[in-house]
Write an enzyme that holds these catalytic residues in place. Sequence first.
Site, PDB file in Angstrom:
ATOM      1  CG  ASP A   1      -2.225   0.921   0.630  1.00  0.00           C
ATOM      2  OD1 ASP A   1      -2.026   1.742  -0.055  1.00  0.00           O
ATOM      3  OD2 ASP A   1      -3.244   0.810   1.387  1.00  0.00           O
ATOM      4  CD1 TRP A   2       1.627   6.691   0.116  1.00  0.00           C
ATOM      5  CD2 TRP A   2       0.723   6.836  -1.696  1.00  0.00           C
ATOM      6  NE1 TRP A   2       2.063   7.927  -0.347  1.00  0.00           N
ATOM      7  CE2 TRP A   2       1.407   8.141  -1.509  1.00  0.00           C
ATOM      8  CE3 TRP A   2      -0.194   6.851  -3.064  1.00  0.00           C
ATOM      9  CZ2 TRP A   2       1.295   9.177  -2.559  1.00  0.00           C
ATOM     10  CZ3 TRP A   2      -0.011   7.922  -3.841  1.00  0.00           C
ATOM     11  CH2 TRP A   2       0.685   9.020  -3.879  1.00  0.00           C
TER      12      TRP A   2
END
Length: 740
Positions: free
Chosen positions: A281-282
């Site tokens: 994820d980011w």
Amino acid sequence: MKRPILTIAIVATTFFSQAQKKTIDQRVDSVLKLMTLEEKAGQMNQYNGPWAATGPLTNDDKLIDQIKEGKVGSMLNATGAVRTRDLQQLALQSRLKIPLLFGQDVVHGYRTIFPIPLAEAASWNLEAMERSARIAAIEASAAGVHWTFAPMVDISRDPRWGRVMEGAGEDPFLGSLIAKARVKGFQGKGFGNTDAVMACAKHFAAYGAAIGGRDYNSVDMSLRQLWETYLPPFKAAAEAGAATFMNSFNDLNGIPATGNGYLQREILKGKWNFKGFVVSDWGSVGEMINHGFVKDNKEAAMSAANAGSDMDMESRAYIQNLPQLVKEGKVKLTVVDDAVRRILKKKFEMGLFDDPFKYSSEEREKQQWNNADHLKAERDMAKKSIVLLKNDRQTLPISKQTKTIALIGPFIKAKSDNLGFWSYDWPDDSARIVSVWDGVKSKVGTDTKMLYAKGCNINDTSTAGFAEAIEMAKQADVIVMNVGEARDMSGEAKSKSSIRLPGVQEDLIKAMQATGKPVVVMINAGRPLIFNWVADNVPAILYTWWLGTEAGNAIADVLFGDYNPSAKLPMTFPLTEGQIPIYYNYYNTGRPATSDSDRFYRSAYIDLSLYPKYAFGHGLSYTSFSYSDITLSNSTIKSTEKLIAKMTLTNAGNFDGEETVQLYIRDLFGSVVRPVKELKGFQKVFLKKGESKEVMFTLTVDDLRFYNDKLQYIYEPGDFKLFIGGSSDKTKEAGFKLVK
Ligand code: NOJ
């Protein structure tokens, strides 16, 4: 002069036919052989550009150089045929000319915005959800997008968590079917078709169980719970062929998901034999430093890569450290090669090596820009998603001949708030999005007078606008209100401790109810809200979520009876925040409370009812359905036999309508305790008024399986109950026995 041209042509044709003959795996290997370690790390690196970001952006003035140097394998939020073409051209200037993959959060539509996923889940209509995802893919792929970061398949039992809007609710069975439908929808007829986008099942895993419903928070749960409740939709997505998975921000039992080898290597790539790739994820690779799991970005890269995270979204940990880590022997070259192979394989499957610009076609983008069929499908999906929570005295539907309707509330003329979180703003949105006002206007005749007052803004503390609203209401035959949450009140990083109607909206409803006129309240929201006064006093309530581009038309279809609602809640609606987590498939405990008057030494609050406001599966229709008793093919079945459960459903009301018939079971005694009810099947049955139909479900031992304390997926002989009804709290029941 002719010779060289001919030679080139022959060489090109031979190369082309050889490439055709080679399998994708061979083609992947031949590229891999040419790659330096730095180029391999580049393929595992994903950047946002300097444009709209969906996370904390690191500005990088070397971006263009890095693409040209082959140091970027994928970009997110790069969208539009022109931009993706320009970026792809840069990638083709790199030594090996490996094309970029463009990923984007196409969560509930791209150009045509569909209802938020939680709303769509309320339709319990798998074909419609698949179609919605299909359309999103058609539109996004026409704008150069190869890959959507969807479906989000996190189960959640906590409406304080803002991200419930992105998922399918609380139930693993329903959630698994929806996960499959969405993956199928996004990926269409398979890669190679220009309108297929790669799906991404996220967030692996258990992100929806964040403690206290606080986004990004830790998750602590037994492995049995993980397998039984939180993993099934991921497993279903993998089985449906999801091209990618995204790991999650949370730690699971002390190990961040991004650095979690048990999740990514052992379960996903091991037991489930997943052949796609995993994106972080980011920033979640680098965030393992904050978790206190690694000391710096280098250790973060080592931990994530070794645990099976193949691509690093926006941490820059891989690009900066992987080559060195391999040289130091801390990450094996085989680990890097495996990740790069998985990524390249998808690029080949998507046809990007054959034509890197395949998806970046302005012409196709234009064709899909105003697609009337897509709007029609959106309207259809939206009306299927509206839940009729209450309808006393047949307040709904409203007659189209009604003389005067007062439309009151901050959402009546709203446009972009109908789109909800994770949606795109396009310059012509205000002309395209249908407000409730517009929808009602095109539904009623010229003889109907429509009055309007906003009454208050969404978050107002002032009641100054009430007087005007009361004035309008007094002149009307019926008051239609639209209240709720603004589009950014549920979503990522939108956890809330209080999930009431914001501002003075509930007071506005009270003022309308005090006029004595019939009141219909429509609630827009991205999560289950609490609105007890409204629920107890107002005669008609529709839960209208965030319904997308055609919201107003879909709402008008329902308000005036052109469509009879059939949606059912995919999440339990609590009575107060103090009940959370509240869900229908709980364990009985050793001291179960049996009713609100039986709470003495019971597992209950002494100051709070046992019951939610609305149960999982609840949802009314303008007609009424009656359920006969259940008949079973046998009261005892062997593990090799099928059990057939039948009942007759009758449309006993005054409208044609569709019912969602739900089947639950309970395993009465087991080697581990079992939930009081578990959804195991459902059917959508349409009946004309007065019509009856036999509804039949078939069960096998596979429907009775569960994970035991050794995490084996088994069934056990014993006694079971089977329930059929129109919601989890209103069912008929029958018993049966499973023998060896
Ligand atoms: C963070 C979110 O958790 C994830 O769902 C999303 O796909 C990425 N940002 C990219 O926008």
